[in-house]
Write a protein that holds these residues in place. Structure first.
Motif, mmCIF file in Angstrom:
data_model
loop_
_atom_site.group_PDB
_atom_site.id
_atom_site.type_symbol
_atom_site.label_atom_id
_atom_site.label_comp_id
_atom_site.label_asym_id
_atom_site.label_seq_id
_atom_site.Cartn_x
_atom_site.Cartn_y
_atom_site.Cartn_z
ATOM 1 N N SER A 20 0.845 -1.193 0.000
ATOM 2 C CA SER A 20 0.000 0.000 0.000
ATOM 3 C C SER A 20 0.877 1.238 0.000
ATOM 4 O O SER A 20 2.061 1.185 0.340
ATOM 5 C CB SER A 20 -0.931 0.028 1.225
ATOM 6 N N ILE A 21 0.289 2.326 -0.424
ATOM 7 C CA ILE A 21 0.940 3.648 -0.367
ATOM 8 C C ILE A 21 0.015 4.580 0.408
ATOM 9 O O ILE A 21 -1.060 4.914 -0.081
ATOM 10 C CB ILE A 21 1.208 4.206 -1.774
ATOM 11 N N PRO A 22 0.410 4.968 1.658
ATOM 12 C CA PRO A 22 1.628 4.585 2.394
ATOM 13 C C PRO A 22 1.514 3.200 3.024
ATOM 14 O O PRO A 22 0.447 2.587 2.999
ATOM 15 C CB PRO A 22 1.697 5.670 3.471
ATOM 16 N N ASP A 23 2.631 2.724 3.612
ATOM 17 C CA ASP A 23 2.640 1.433 4.302
ATOM 18 C C ASP A 23 1.963 1.545 5.671
ATOM 19 O O ASP A 23 1.649 2.632 6.146
ATOM 20 C CB ASP A 23 4.085 0.956 4.509
ATOM 21 N N GLY A 24 1.788 0.379 6.282
ATOM 22 C CA GLY A 24 1.342 0.340 7.671
ATOM 23 C C GLY A 24 -0.149 0.427 7.891
ATOM 24 O O GLY A 24 -0.587 0.826 8.974
ATOM 25 N N VAL A 25 -0.956 0.071 6.889
ATOM 26 C CA VAL A 25 -2.414 0.109 7.063
ATOM 27 C C VAL A 25 -2.933 -1.310 7.273
ATOM 28 O O VAL A 25 -2.371 -2.280 6.749
ATOM 29 C CB VAL A 25 -3.112 0.770 5.855
ATOM 30 N N SER A 26 -3.993 -1.434 8.052
ATOM 31 C CA SER A 26 -4.573 -2.743 8.350
ATOM 32 C C SER A 26 -5.244 -3.323 7.112
ATOM 33 O O SER A 26 -5.840 -2.601 6.316
ATOM 34 C CB SER A 26 -5.588 -2.625 9.487
ATOM 35 N N VAL A 27 -5.146 -4.636 6.979
ATOM 36 C CA VAL A 27 -5.656 -5.332 5.798
ATOM 37 C C VAL A 27 -6.829 -6.221 6.183
ATOM 38 O O VAL A 27 -6.768 -6.961 7.171
ATOM 39 C CB VAL A 27 -4.549 -6.183 5.145
ATOM 40 N N LYS A 28 -7.886 -6.149 5.388
ATOM 41 C CA LYS A 28 -9.032 -7.042 5.541
ATOM 42 C C LYS A 28 -9.136 -7.940 4.310
ATOM 43 O O LYS A 28 -8.844 -7.511 3.192
ATOM 44 C CB LYS A 28 -10.328 -6.246 5.692
ATOM 45 N N LEU A 29 -9.551 -9.168 4.534
ATOM 46 C CA LEU A 29 -9.760 -10.106 3.446
ATOM 47 C C LEU A 29 -11.193 -10.600 3.493
ATOM 48 O O LEU A 29 -11.608 -11.196 4.490
ATOM 49 C CB LEU A 29 -8.788 -11.285 3.549
ATOM 50 N N ASP A 30 -11.930 -10.317 2.434
ATOM 51 C CA ASP A 30 -13.344 -10.710 2.343
ATOM 52 C C ASP A 30 -14.134 -10.205 3.551
ATOM 53 O O ASP A 30 -14.974 -10.911 4.127
ATOM 54 C CB ASP A 30 -13.479 -12.228 2.223
ATOM 55 N N GLY A 31 -13.821 -8.974 3.979
ATOM 56 C CA GLY A 31 -14.549 -8.337 5.060
ATOM 57 C C GLY A 31 -14.065 -8.675 6.454
ATOM 58 O O GLY A 31 -14.578 -8.135 7.439
ATOM 59 N N LYS A 32 -13.067 -9.551 6.590
ATOM 60 C CA LYS A 32 -12.566 -9.947 7.901
ATOM 61 C C LYS A 32 -11.162 -9.388 8.112
ATOM 62 O O LYS A 32 -10.329 -9.432 7.218
ATOM 63 C CB LYS A 32 -12.544 -11.474 8.023
ATOM 64 N N ASP A 33 -10.917 -8.882 9.313
ATOM 65 C CA ASP A 33 -9.604 -8.325 9.640
ATOM 66 C C ASP A 33 -8.570 -9.447 9.712
ATOM 67 O O ASP A 33 -8.763 -10.452 10.401
ATOM 68 C CB ASP A 33 -9.679 -7.594 10.983
ATOM 69 N N THR A 34 -7.468 -9.285 8.985
ATOM 70 C CA THR A 34 -6.422 -10.313 8.974
ATOM 71 C C THR A 34 -5.436 -10.147 10.125
ATOM 72 O O THR A 34 -4.631 -11.046 10.384
ATOM 73 C CB THR A 34 -5.641 -10.260 7.649
ATOM 74 N N GLY A 35 -5.465 -8.982 10.796
ATOM 75 C CA GLY A 35 -4.507 -8.725 11.865
ATOM 76 C C GLY A 35 -3.140 -8.339 11.347
ATOM 77 O O GLY A 35 -2.194 -8.222 12.129
ATOM 78 N N LYS A 36 -3.018 -8.119 10.042
ATOM 79 C CA LYS A 36 -1.733 -7.758 9.443
ATOM 80 C C LYS A 36 -1.791 -6.347 8.877
ATOM 81 O O LYS A 36 -2.863 -5.853 8.530
ATOM 82 C CB LYS A 36 -1.353 -8.751 8.347
ATOM 83 N N LYS A 37 -0.616 -5.737 8.790
ATOM 84 C CA LYS A 37 -0.494 -4.421 8.188
ATOM 85 C C LYS A 37 0.468 -4.489 7.007
ATOM 86 O O LYS A 37 1.395 -5.304 6.986
ATOM 87 C CB LYS A 37 0.001 -3.390 9.216
ATOM 88 N N THR A 38 0.230 -3.624 6.055
ATOM 89 C CA THR A 38 1.049 -3.630 4.840
ATOM 90 C C THR A 38 2.474 -3.164 5.122
ATOM 91 O O THR A 38 2.685 -2.324 6.008
ATOM 92 C CB THR A 38 0.428 -2.711 3.785
#
Length: 239
Positions: free
Chosen positions: A20-38
């Motif tokens: 992502s631009i910028p980095d460090g944003v939370s990622v969701k997959l199919d509407g669910k939070d993955t607990g990971k950041k870019t």
């Protein structure tokens, strides 16, 4: 048995690399939070179409649809285009839409000419190569625009691709007609200045413009075969 089963399961799933631009944003997959950041790698994803989402700073939630296949890794980049970038993308679309219209207009202007010398058939072949390049550019433009992952670093590629297609189209004709390249099913005694032959070479030029990478590879092989340096590592001295 355990290792084989693990490998089998891995081959049945795929991965997604999320930037992502910028980095460090939370990622969701199919509407669910993955607990990971870019930048993040989402592993063991079932094959199919998935929706990746992120909340970028000063922006609404951005989502991208990504297709995952078994055993492969897909990469996406989540970013918000600026107004200037949107204008650039729009201008590229206008450019690659106008060039085919110009080339077709040239063909229609020349269509009533005869085919009795090279000066009259080369414009047809050149325009055909340009149209092939434009067809591929339009495909790439709409494909990445639909995926919403258009890379502005390829602006020059889109601008110069029609010119490269024209050059490749002309030289594909010269190489084949001159005998440097051979095609199956084309007799060496084919008459050059006939409508059927011109249509054949126009189609060949279109393919050369469309498949620029493949034609470049053929040119490289041809050049290496023609200009291969002699092996001088071993010298024979005759006394």
């Amino acid at each position: 048995m355990t290792e084989n089963t693990s490998d089998s399961e891995t081959n049945k799933t795929g991965n997604i690399i999320v930037n992502s631009i910028p980095d460090g944003v939370s990622v969701k997959l199919d509407g669910k939070d993955t607990g990971k950041k870019t930048p993040a790698t989402l592993e063991n994803i079932t094959p199919g179409l998935h929706k990746v989402e992120a909340n970028l700073p000063d922006c609404r939630q951005i989502s991208r649809n990504v297709s995952v296949s078994a055993g492969n890794t897909s990469t996406i980049c989540l970013k918000k285009y600026t107004e200037e970038e949107v204008n650039k993308i729009r201008n590229i679309g206008i450019y690659i839409a106008l060039i085919p219209i110009i080339l077709i207009a040239i063909i229609l202007y020349l269509i009533y000419g005869s085919f009795d010398d090279l000066a009259q058939i080369i414009p047809y072949i050149a325009c055909s190569g340009g149209l092939g390049a434009c067809a591929y550019s339009i495909f790439g433009y709409t494909y990445h625009l639909g995926k919403d992952d258009f890379d502005l670093n390829f602006c020059c590629w889109f601008m110069l691709r029609p010119i490269l297609g024209i050059i490749f189209g002309i030289f594909s004709f010269l190489f084949v007609a001159g005998g440097l390249m051979t095609l199956s099913g084309v007799p060496a005694s084919t008459e050059l200045f006939t409508p059927q032959t011109v249509m054949f070479y126009c189609a060949l030029a279109f393919l050369a413009g469309y498949s620029e990478h493949s034609f470049s590879a053929q040119l490289k092989e041809l050049g290496e075969a023609l200009f291969k340096k002699a092996d001088t590592s071993k010298e024979i001295i005759m006394k």
